[in-house]
Scaffold this motif. Structure first.
Motif, PDB file in Angstrom:
ATOM      1  N   UNK A 128       0.705  -1.134   0.021  1.00 26.59           N
ATOM      2  CA  UNK A 128      -0.144   0.047   0.203  1.00 26.59           C
ATOM      3  C   UNK A 128       0.785   1.256  -0.118  1.00 26.59           C
ATOM      4  N   UNK A 129       0.129   2.268  -0.496  1.00 26.11           N
ATOM      5  CA  UNK A 129       0.979   3.594  -0.552  1.00 26.11           C
ATOM      6  C   UNK A 129      -0.003   4.751  -0.230  1.00 26.11           C
ATOM      7  N   UNK A 130       0.280   5.976   0.382  1.00 25.34           N
ATOM      8  CA  UNK A 130      -0.560   7.012   0.248  1.00 25.34           C
ATOM      9  C   UNK A 130      -0.042   7.903  -0.759  1.00 25.34           C
ATOM     10  N   UNK A 131      -0.996   8.703  -1.313  1.00 29.97           N
ATOM     11  CA  UNK A 131      -0.414   9.698  -2.502  1.00 29.97           C
ATOM     12  C   UNK A 131      -1.094  10.939  -2.596  1.00 29.97           C
ATOM     13  N   UNK A 132      -0.401  11.822  -3.060  1.00 28.08           N
ATOM     14  CA  UNK A 132      -1.036  13.176  -3.120  1.00 28.08           C
ATOM     15  C   UNK A 132      -2.228  13.219  -4.357  1.00 28.08           C
ATOM     16  N   UNK A 133      -2.733  14.419  -4.631  1.00 33.06           N
ATOM     17  CA  UNK A 133      -3.491  14.635  -5.797  1.00 33.06           C
ATOM     18  C   UNK A 133      -3.094  14.064  -7.017  1.00 33.06           C
ATOM     19  N   UNK A 134      -1.557  14.538  -7.219  1.00 36.31           N
ATOM     20  CA  UNK A 134      -1.074  13.934  -8.429  1.00 36.31           C
ATOM     21  C   UNK A 134      -0.488  12.652  -8.477  1.00 36.31           C
ATOM     22  N   UNK A 135      -0.824  11.835  -7.549  1.00 38.45           N
ATOM     23  CA  UNK A 135      -0.191  10.550  -7.345  1.00 38.45           C
ATOM     24  C   UNK A 135       1.096  10.377  -7.112  1.00 38.45           C
ATOM     25  N   UNK A 136       1.955  11.313  -6.410  1.00 35.13           N
ATOM     26  CA  UNK A 136       3.018  11.415  -5.838  1.00 35.13           C
ATOM     27  C   UNK A 136       3.223  10.722  -4.317  1.00 35.13           C
ATOM     28  N   UNK A 143       3.908  -2.730   3.479  1.00 33.83           N
ATOM     29  CA  UNK A 143       3.747  -4.097   3.237  1.00 33.83           C
ATOM     30  C   UNK A 143       2.406  -4.163   3.911  1.00 33.83           C
ATOM     31  N   UNK A 144       1.056  -4.559   3.337  1.00 34.45           N
ATOM     32  CA  UNK A 144      -0.264  -4.679   4.073  1.00 34.45           C
ATOM     33  C   UNK A 144      -0.329  -6.082   4.644  1.00 34.45           C
ATOM     34  N   UNK A 145       0.334  -6.963   3.702  1.00 34.43           N
ATOM     35  CA  UNK A 145      -0.225  -8.517   3.968  1.00 34.43           C
ATOM     36  C   UNK A 145      -1.624  -8.761   4.280  1.00 34.43           C
ATOM     37  N   UNK A 146      -2.017  -9.523   5.193  1.00 31.12           N
ATOM     38  CA  UNK A 146      -3.277  -9.713   5.437  1.00 31.12           C
ATOM     39  C   UNK A 146      -4.066  -8.743   6.313  1.00 31.12           C
ATOM     40  N   UNK A 147      -3.210  -8.109   7.180  1.00 35.14           N
ATOM     41  CA  UNK A 147      -3.644  -6.760   7.978  1.00 35.14           C
ATOM     42  C   UNK A 147      -2.820  -5.756   8.258  1.00 35.14           C
ATOM     43  N   UNK A 148      -3.365  -4.835   8.221  1.00 33.76           N
ATOM     44  CA  UNK A 148      -2.683  -3.562   8.419  1.00 33.76           C
ATOM     45  C   UNK A 148      -3.046  -2.311   9.314  1.00 33.76           C
ATOM     46  N   UNK A 149      -2.432  -1.743  10.156  1.00 36.02           N
ATOM     47  CA  UNK A 149      -2.810  -0.564  10.956  1.00 36.02           C
ATOM     48  C   UNK A 149      -1.932   0.409  10.728  1.00 36.02           C
ATOM     49  N   UNK A 150      -2.556   1.577  10.606  1.00 35.04           N
ATOM     50  CA  UNK A 150      -1.719   2.806  10.618  1.00 35.04           C
ATOM     51  C   UNK A 150      -2.410   3.956  10.576  1.00 35.04           C
ATOM     52  N   UNK A 151      -1.787   5.296  10.365  1.00 31.83           N
ATOM     53  CA  UNK A 151      -2.198   6.516  10.688  1.00 31.83           C
ATOM     54  C   UNK A 151      -2.189   7.311   9.198  1.00 31.83           C
TER      55      UNK A 151
END
Length: 712
Positions: A128-136, A143-151
């Motif tokens: 997984x990855x967080x990106x801005x409005x331009x996809x950056x 790594x997400x795997x089966x289960x991921x927790x974050x902010x």
């Protein structure tokens, strides 16, 4: 199979809420195709991944992100990396740590960029990855795997996903993701536990506390130990204090063994290699007795060099205990006051070179070779399977100075590098296996020649110069060149000793001559001094025949001259036989042919077939259903007997006798095993052509193939 991106919104979401980005308490479920890449490298040029294929990132379009919110992701389903392959869940292949290694394409996985606290990341794991409005990219991929927790990080507008792979278009399947953007879980779930600190290094006492009593050896011929009482391999010569030393591993494989068994090192010593007077210090070193971090695995190719401080440094590849890398071979260094020890590990924290140090790599870190240059600077090279690296070491003889380089330009490099300097030129010898019927190196890919290159500086660039040692009688070839007084010598190994084999090798030594009329000076082809031909009278006149076959030039894994080399190994490799396997399974008949320079009289023949499938199989290698002999009588090919064909015995041995014939050409014609749909390949270890009278061999079988004098 290409699967186009398709986000399926399963939750009922109020239109107005989506419009204003206030989908507060809902969970969102959507599908991630197996071809999805985690981000677009065109928008993120500092994050190159894979070969550039795959479908667009799978994005949670309906998800409204708010900085600082807790988010919980779960994933199910799976992908396949090839049609019909095993289904791999979102956790990836747990036996294949990808981390920041390049993939098989040579390009990086997305996991190269994740936080090291999230390692290990696995091949084909959901990323997984967080990106801005331009996809950056915002923050780091994870790594997400089966289960991921974050902010949710500041500046994140979108959350998107992909597969941790370097080649995506051949993937199939889907992963189903459920996202809770307003998750309620304790802060303790966000803590990424750093890996535990490494254990305190184990410092072993110097070893051995005293060298073993030497064995006195007076070899009559090459090899140094020819009687089969013990075997030795991977020699590394050293000249010091007026003596000539060779450190070598001890091969201990049984006669029918099909792999290397090496637990100890042994050291040869002589006052003059030309004298044939040697001492052998047997089983003098065990890697796990020197390196506290080493597993009890094997005494692989090592080298001893004398430092500027006059002490002796042992560089040895050993398997690291409790290792989490893909390959756990690493190179350690120990020091002693004499070549015979005792040796003390000078880097007890672990190997100085491995897949994790000084920088991560994906090679097998073995076969070290070290040069101490005239100015005192120290250089080490190492590598195998076509990958060679080099780096300078600090004056402490153990600390890499900068990042290692990848060596190019050495044609056919396979393994066993050896660096040295002569008359201002740097030389790198090595085992090469660029194989083929017209190759100047080797006809069979399982065999190797010794080739070399030169450079004007110790870290290259290197220029290939040619072959100086033809393939030996073992599959591997490993050697080292050193000057002693006014001569140069090559220590190498072969399979010539009694009951020797690919896995029961023995150290040999021959003089090296130079051509100083060219620039840079060239290594002349080394003439291997071999034991004399066995003069025992024999009926087998195949020992004087030239050979050809219906499939000449044969596939590079096989070797025509195996047919009459007089050897029947109990654990053969492909170059120990003639064969015709190509994987096509379409050859119904095949033949092998002997040709003599003068007519010979024959009354029998014996073939030793090999197979890995039963007769009746249509794939692999199987004994033929039948075979027969033909001879040439100037007008054409004729059967040697009307009572043919012959069927091989279950053990693969097949013998036939007939009325004497006189000819220059004999052919064995084989009918392939079949299941009615396809045809298995042939394999013949040895073919004896029997004469009613004996002859005394005086020379080895001819190397040159048979000319075309016998044609139908």
């Amino acid at each position: 199979m290409m699967i186009h991106k398709k986000a399926v919104l399963l939750a009922a979401v109020a239109g107005a809420a989506l419009l204003f980005g206030t989908a507060n308490a809902q969970t969102i479920t959507f599908q991630i195709p197996g071809t999805s890449k985690a981000w677009d490298s065109r928008v993120n040029p500092d994050y190159p991944i894979g070969i550039g294929d795959g479908s667009a990132p799978a994005a949670a379009e309906a998800l409204a992100l708010k900085s600082g919110n807790k988010i919980h992701i779960t994933a199910t389903g799976g992908t396949q990396t090839f049609p019909g392959g095993t289904m791999i869940g979102p956790e990836g292949q747990q036996d294949y740590t990808a981390d920041d290694y390049p993939g098989g394409s040579g390009q990086f996985f997305p996991s190269k960029y994740v936080d090291p606290l999230d390692f290990p990341a696995f091949l084909n794991e959901l990323i997984g990855v967080f990106v801005d409005a331009k996809g950056r990219i915002i923050s780091k991929p994870f790594p997400v795997g089966k289960d991921w927790k974050g902010v949710v990080p500041t500046g994140a507008v979108k959350l998107q996903f992909g597969i941790n792979d370097d080649v995506l278009n051949d993937n199939s399947g889907e992963i189903s993701v459920v996202i809770d953007p307003h998750a309620d879980f304790p802060d303790s779930d966000l803590v990424r536990t750093p890996p535990p600190p490494p254990p305190s290094p184990v410092i072993l006492p110097p070893y051995p506390d005293h060298p073993p009593a030497p064995l006195v050896i007076h070899p009559k011929y090459n090899t140094i130990i020819a009687d089969g009482s013990r075997y030795s391999a991977d020699p590394a010569p050293l000249v010091a204090n007026g003596k000539f030393y060779i450190i070598a591993g001890r091969d201990e494989a049984p006669i029918n063994g099909g792999g290397f068994v090496m637990y100890t090192y042994q050291i040869f010593e002589t006052d003059d290699p030309a004298s044939k007077n040697w001492k052998l210090y047997p089983d003098i070193l065990r890697p796990e007795k020197v390196f506290g971090w080493a597993d009890e695995d094997g005494a692989w190719a090592s080298q001893i060099v004398q430092g500027r401080d006059k002490r002796f440094y042992l560089y040895a590849p050993v398997r690291e205990k409790n290792c989490k890398a893909r390959n756990c071979m690493g190179i350690g260094v120990a020091v002693a006051d004499t070549p015979l020890g005792p040796y003390l590990d000078i880097h007890p924290e672990g190997p100085i070179l491995s897949q994790t140090t000084p920088v991560r790599n994906q090679i097998e870190n073995i076969d070290p070779t070290v040069l101490i240059d005239d100015d005192g600077r120290v250089y080490i090279y190492w590598g195998t399977f076509g990958r060679l690296k080099g780096v300078e070491l600090e004056q402490d003889m153990k600390t890499p100075k900068g990042d290692p380089i990848d060596v190019k330009g050495l044609t056919g490099f396979f393994e066993a590098p050896w660096i040295f300097k002569r008359k201002g030129t740097y030389y790198m010898s090595y085992a090469a296996n660029n194989a083929g019927p017209s190759s100047l190196c080797t006809e069979a890919v399982y065999h190797a020649c010794q080739a070399y290159g030169t450079a004007t500086s110790p870290l290259g660039p290197w220029t290939y110069r040619g072959v100086f040692l033809d393939p030996v009688t073992s599959a591997t070839s490993h050697g080292g060149l050193v000057p002693y007084e006014d001569k140069w010598y090559l220590a190498y190994h072969n399979g010539d000793a009694k009951d020797g084999s690919h896995f029961r090798r023995s150290v040999a030594i021959d003089e090296v001559f130079w051509d100083d009329t060219v620039s840079p000076p060239a290594i002349q082809k080394v003439i291997q001094t071999r034991p004399p031909v066995d003069p025992t009278p024999t009926h087998n006149v195949a020992l004087s025949a030239r050979i050809t076959a219906s499939n000449a030039p044969v596939p590079v894994q096989f070797r025509l001259r195996a047919l009459n080399d007089g050897k029947l190994p109990e654990a053969p490799l492909p170059p120990d036989m003639w064969g015709n396997w190509t994987g096509r399974n379409d050859t119904q008949k095949g033949w092998i042919q002997y040709q003599w320079d003068k007519p010979v009289t024959l009354d029998g023949s014996r073939l030793f077939f090999w197979g890995d499938q039963p007769t009746g199989a249509g794939t692999g290698v199987a004994l033929p259903t039948a075979w027969h002999l033909e001879y040439w009588d100037k007008t054409g090919w004729k059967p040697v007997s009307e009572t043919h064909p012959t069927t091989p015995r279950a053990d693969g041995v097949s013998e036939t006798h007939f009325k004497p014939i006189t000819t220059r050409c004999l052919r064995a014609v084989m009918d392939a095993s079949t299941d009615g749909k396809s045809y298995a390949a042939f394999g013949v270890l040895e073919w004896q052509a029997l004469s009613p009278t004996t002859f005394v061999p005086t020379t080895p079988p001819p190397k040159e193939p048979a000319p075309s004098i016998c044609k139908s």
